[in-house]
Design a protein around this motif. Structure first.
Motif, short mmCIF file in Angstrom:
data_model
loop_
_atom_site.label_atom_id
_atom_site.label_comp_id
_atom_site.label_asym_id
_atom_site.label_seq_id
_atom_site.Cartn_x
_atom_site.Cartn_y
_atom_site.Cartn_z
N LEU A 51 14.55 -3.09 3.37
CA LEU A 51 13.51 -2.03 3.04
C LEU A 51 14.51 -1.15 2.62
O LEU A 51 15.65 -0.81 3.03
N LEU B 39 11.36 -4.02 0.16
CA LEU B 39 9.96 -4.19 0.12
C LEU B 39 9.46 -2.71 -0.27
O LEU B 39 10.32 -1.63 0.24
N ALA B 40 8.46 -2.66 -0.73
CA ALA B 40 7.76 -1.15 -0.65
C ALA B 40 7.27 -0.71 0.36
O ALA B 40 7.03 -1.44 1.65
N VAL B 41 7.60 0.66 0.64
CA VAL B 41 7.10 1.29 1.94
C VAL B 41 5.98 2.39 1.33
O VAL B 41 6.37 3.00 0.68
N ASP B 42 5.13 2.61 2.35
CA ASP B 42 4.23 3.64 2.23
C ASP B 42 4.60 5.20 2.64
O ASP B 42 5.73 5.24 3.17
N PHE C 277 5.86 -1.04 5.67
CA PHE C 277 5.82 -2.04 4.59
C PHE C 277 4.51 -3.22 4.73
O PHE C 277 3.79 -3.23 6.05
N SER C 278 4.33 -4.13 3.89
CA SER C 278 3.49 -4.96 3.88
C SER C 278 3.64 -6.13 4.25
O SER C 278 4.75 -6.73 3.72
N GLU D 5 3.37 -8.72 1.81
CA GLU D 5 4.13 -8.87 0.49
C GLU D 5 5.48 -9.35 1.06
O GLU D 5 6.18 -10.50 0.36
N ALA E 104 11.87 7.83 -0.01
CA ALA E 104 11.15 6.40 -0.16
C ALA E 104 9.94 6.56 0.30
O ALA E 104 8.84 5.97 -0.32
#
Length: 378
Positions: free
Chosen positions: A93, A118-121, A126-127, A130, A343
């Motif tokens: 992450l 991984l993308a974080v909101d 994270f998903s 994903e 992020a």
């Protein structure tokens, strides 16, 4: 002026019980590698701490390797996975501690591995979809490195779910548990995790001491060579005093896990409610306001500010006797922008404060903070 310490995520005060254990350990001056009685006395202290830790974590003593702290343990887990276990890809992450992120970057540059962040909101989540997608498409040995307790925003994750996904796809799983361990119980007999890391000074133990848990059967090689200490995993004469302190700290915190969690959760909710009463526009960084998804020790907030503006907030709090931070304290004292907050909210500049509590935090400390918060930020 009374001074209030609310920066326990950076480090915690040494517990009196731990200090006493370390003082007593000073009399054991023998080298634990020596076979005579002086050496055996020191060896007993080392192995006593190892067995105590292993018992509380439900693992084997031979799976616990003492290190200089969490950073060394993270480095050993990640780099050994690449060098010794054939890992060609690491999934992590962007909100990880630099002990993980910088080590991953080094592994990429030195060994040519693939790195996936991984993308974080905006809440730091994270998903899992994903993660599973990347794992299911893996054609090379993979390591997943996701921390269990973010040092800046306090987020925690479902270790069982992450580990189960890793097992299903034959990936290794490393978790930086530096902020988590000592505050929550871990049962390594059931958790599908290959490596976890610990630093004693995060739970009232000494600085410069920690350990790596490496699951039995995972064969890694040392980074430090010499006399073959720690079962040939970390050469160098053991830090007897620090290891004794680590064991004493572990024994102390595991004696009242539930009580401390309940007590500090109550203080945390009072803290958040008080902050919101003064500044309704406050933003909660990560999942600090979710008791089931965050560390009960960490509260991270952000207040909107002009882009490019310089904040004097930490200085103002310090002048009034309140010790807090703006994020991680592991950047040589530099007050740089937080890569973690960046992020989460790349386009919204905020003045960020991390208030972190510990064993010796009391309600009057929270009251004092809220009074100063109203003076400075109201």
């Amino acid at each position: 002026m009374q001074k209030i310490y609310l920066d326990n995520a950076a480090t915690t005060p040494l517990a009196p019980e731990v200090k006493q254990a370390m003082i007593e350990a000073m009399d054991s001056f023998g080298n634990p590698s020596s076979t005579h009685s002086f050496g055996r006395q020191s060896r007993i202290l080392v192995e006593r701490s190892r067995k105590l830790i292993a018992k509380e974590l439900h693992c084997e003593p031979g799976e616990v390797f003492f290190t200089s702290g969490g950073t060394e343990a993270d480095n050993l887990a990640i780099l050994s996975s690449v060098r010794d276990l054939g890992v060609k890809r690491i999934i992590s992450l962007p909100t990880e501690h630099h002990a993980v992120l910088h080590t991953i970057e080094h592994a990429r540059d030195q060994y040519g591995i693939e790195v996936i962040l991984l993308a974080v909101d905006e809440r730091g989540d994270f998903s899992f979809e994903e993660l599973e997608s990347h794992l299911s498409s893996a054609s090379v040995p993979t390591l997943v490195s996701i921390m269990q307790g973010n040092n800046e925003i306090g987020n925690t994750f479902d270790m069982m779910r992450i580990g189960t996904l890793c097992r299903e796809h034959r990936a290794l799983y490393h978790s930086d548990t530096v902020q988590y361990i000592g505050h929550f119980p871990l049962d390594l007999s059931t958790l599908p995790v290959d490596f976890i890391t610990c630093s004693a000074h995060k739970f009232n133990g000494p600085k410069g001491t920690g350990f790596l848990y490496a699951r039995g059967g995972v064969k890694i090689h040392p980074q430090i060579f010499g006399g073959g200490q720690e079962r040939n995993m970390r050469s160098g004469t053991e830090n007897i005093i620090g290891i004794a302190g680590l064991g004493a700290a572990f024994q102390l915190v595991t004696s009242d896990w539930g009580e401390e969690k309940s007590r500090l959760n109550m203080l945390k909710q009072k803290l958040i409610a008080g902050i919101r009463a003064v500044r309704p526009d406050v933003l909660i960084n990560g999942k600090s306001d979710s008791p089931e998804e965050s560390l009960y020790t960490v509260t991270s907030i952000g207040l909107p500010m002009e882009k490019g503006a310089k904040s004097m907030t930490l200085f103002q709090f310090d002048m009034k006797g309140i010790a807090i931070s703006g994020g991680s304290a592991c950047n040589s004292g530099a007050q740089n922008g937080s890569h973690v907050i960046e992020a989460l909210r790349p386009d919204l500049p905020t003045d960020n404060l991390r208030i972190s509590m510990g064993r010796y935090t009391v309600e009057s400390d929270v009251d004092a903070f809220l009074q100063v918060f109203e003076e400075v930020m109201g």
